[in-house]
Design an enzyme around this catalytic site. Structure first.
Site, PDB file in Angstrom:
ATOM      1  N   LYS A  61       0.854  -1.194   0.000  1.00  0.00           N
ATOM      2  CA  LYS A  61       0.000   0.000   0.000  1.00  0.00           C
ATOM      3  C   LYS A  61       0.887   1.241   0.000  1.00  0.00           C
ATOM      4  O   LYS A  61       1.936   1.261   0.668  1.00  0.00           O
ATOM      5  CB  LYS A  61      -0.894  -0.032   1.240  1.00  0.00           C
ATOM      6  CG  LYS A  61      -1.961   1.060   1.280  1.00  0.00           C
ATOM      7  CD  LYS A  61      -2.857   0.853   2.486  1.00  0.00           C
ATOM      8  CE  LYS A  61      -3.944   1.914   2.590  1.00  0.00           C
ATOM      9  NZ  LYS A  61      -4.828   1.684   3.739  1.00  0.00           N
ATOM     10  N   SER A  84      -9.630   1.663   2.731  1.00  0.00           N
ATOM     11  CA  SER A  84      -8.746   2.461   1.883  1.00  0.00           C
ATOM     12  C   SER A  84      -7.677   1.629   1.176  1.00  0.00           C
ATOM     13  O   SER A  84      -6.989   2.120   0.298  1.00  0.00           O
ATOM     14  CB  SER A  84      -8.074   3.536   2.740  1.00  0.00           C
ATOM     15  OG  SER A  84      -7.279   2.920   3.742  1.00  0.00           O
ATOM     16  N   SER A 136      -9.990  -0.879   6.947  1.00  0.00           N
ATOM     17  CA  SER A 136      -9.413  -0.622   5.617  1.00  0.00           C
ATOM     18  C   SER A 136      -8.683  -1.802   4.986  1.00  0.00           C
ATOM     19  O   SER A 136      -8.266  -1.717   3.840  1.00  0.00           O
ATOM     20  CB  SER A 136      -8.458   0.563   5.685  1.00  0.00           C
ATOM     21  OG  SER A 136      -9.179   1.728   5.967  1.00  0.00           O
TER      22      SER A 136
END
Length: 494
Positions: free
Chosen positions: A79, A154, A178
């Protein structure tokens, strides 16, 4: 079996057995990214040259017998809020569009020690603020199951990259769901470990008391192995915990005999899609058939989790994001008059709408007139939620429920109504407020063929119970997604 169809553990075993190589695996994944990422937009940065250099070095160490672990030679995605030395790290924000860190996050270093090969950085909601990966400055990521839908957020880029087979597994961060929610929307396995299990050093902070790094994988075995690799005590992180029991792979046992599973009535009420509810209760029934003791119970304070979470997270975000001022690093406005004007213009131009909304909310609840009324009250509610979970875990080994109220919404549907987007986190955020571990794994599909996620929540440091329960259910359920006939090329593009 094609090399790209393998799980991370299968691939590493094949590399160590000399059936393929780390270089071949990296090349296969880079070719996949080249072919598919134009459709899905999973990556912000692909480090093609760096990945191939790493793969060659790792292959040499495997051949020399220096790397023998279950992730050696496996290509992984990160990420884009995990710092990587010499590699662009943007948090999917314009304000960090040119930021190249001088150090690497501890969790990433642990992966590299295990012999994993870093492919690049995945798309995300800007500064991890959002539930759809639509607030990214680099455009929305699309769900590989159906490109008209969001992948969740996210960590949507990480989940979509695994689902699209553009990496073997990925790391995400979980502040209020997330990792688990995008895993649910993309039909993957996602784990949020107990707070403090994985070092937050090098993770660009959103809500420091809530953030935790975890894996997104194809199956529960990969999840346990990846978590074992990244979990470590780190003196550089003051919230890091020394744990003796991080041998998570030992929990990959098909046995739930006598396990007490509680299903909160509060998680099955208003707002939950009927198809999701059916799939969750069916999964609970399957576990009961295998000897688990399943009961419904009342978990209090659920309705207060969302206001408490958004108050605390926004307050911490407003403090954490003060450092992005256009002076030390990141974006700086081109024309300005004086220092204050430069701050104002750099931040106004650099941050997106959702980030600004949360900074303003956080600054408001921390202001002198409202600190007691909002922020302190939210902290008290957080303590009460932890107490409610403590009481539940005195009776149950595992809490079972949905990950999200619905399957993946269509692109554009959530952003129009931020409150609706916030309410989508109702089943995941209490886990972060209480610092608990949680895992999401697929348990069915809705009438449109979109994955439904099952969430299992454990008491602090009880990841092994979650892994054992998830592994058992996965064995009962059988293959999911592509292996069950959902061919990647056959995914619908509306």
């Amino acid at each position: 079996m094609e090399i790209t169809d393998m799980t991370a553990v299968e691939l590493s075993a094949a590399i160590r057995a000399g059936q393929t190589s780390a270089v071949e695996a990296a090349e296969a994944m880079l070719a996949r990214i080249e072919e598919r990422d134009k459709i899905y937009n999973c990556y912000v940065t692909v480090d093609r040259e760096g990945a191939l250099v790493q793969a060659r070095m790792v292959q040499e160490k495997i051949a020399a017998g220096e790397l023998t672990g279950p992730l050696a030679g496996v290509p992984v995605a990160l990420k884009d809020n995990l710092c990587t030395e010499g590699l662009l790290t943007t948090c999917a924000s314009k304000i960090l569009g040119n930021f190249v860190p001088t150090y690497t996050a501890e969790a990433v270093l642990n992966l590299q020690k295990a012999g994993a090969v870093i492919l690049g950085k995945t798309n995300m909601d800007e500064f991890a603020m959002g539930s759809t990966t639509e607030t990214s400055a680099y455009g929305a990521t699309k769900n590989p199951w159906n490109t008209a839908h969001v992948p969740g957020g996210s960590s949507g880029g990480s989940a979509a990259a695994v689902a699209a087979e553009e990496c073997y597994f990925a790391l995400g961060s979980d502040t209020g769901g997330s990792i688990r929610q995008p895993a649910s929307y993309c039909g993957m396995v996602g784990m949020k470990p107990t707070y403090g299990t994985v070092s937050r050093y090098g993770l660009i902070a959103y809500g420091s008391s809530l953030d935790q790094i975890g894996p997104l994988t194809k199956d529960v075995t990969d999840c346990a192995v990846a978590l074992e690799a990244i979990a470590s005590y780190d003196r550089k992180d003051s919230t890091s915990i020394k744990r003796q029991d991080t041998n998570f792979a030992s929990a990959l046992v098909e046995n739930v005999q006598g396990l007490h599973i509680g299903i909160p009535n509060d998680y099955l009420g208003e707002g939950l899609d009927e198809e999701v509810k059916e799939a969750i209760l069916q999964a609970a029934e399957e576990l009961a058939h295998r000897g688990a003791v399943v009961e419904r119970f009342d978990l209090s304070l659920v309705e207060y989790a969302i206001p408490a979470y958004y108050t605390i997270a926004a307050a911490e975000a407003s403090s954490n994001l003060e450092r992005f001022d256009g002076i030390k690093y990141g974006y700086r406005t081109e024309t300005y008059e004086g220092l204050h004007n430069m701050y104002k213009k750099s931040r106004s131009e650099g941050f997106g709408e959702e980030v600004k909304r949360r900074i303003m909310l956080g600054s408001f609840v921390l202001s002198s007139g409202y600190y007691d009324a909002y922020y302190l009250k939210a902290l008290r509610v957080k303590a009460l939620i932890k107490k409610a979970f403590d009481e539940a875990f005195a009776k149950y080994d595992v809490i079972l429920g949905p990950v999200a109220p619905t399957t993946a919404p269509k692109l554009g549907a959530s952003l129009a109504d931020p409150i609706k987007m916030y309410l989508g986190d109702i089943y995941t955020i209490a886990v972060n407020l209480a610092g608990l571990p949680g895992i999401s794994l697929p348990c069915g599909k809705d009438k449109n063929g979109l994955p439904i996620g099952l969430q299992l929540i454990g008491d602090c440091f009880q990841e092994k119970k979650l892994i054992r329960t998830a592994y058992t259910y996965e064995k009962i359920r059988g293959p999911f997604g592509k292996e069950a006939g959902q061919e990647q090329e056959g995914h619908r593009h509306e």
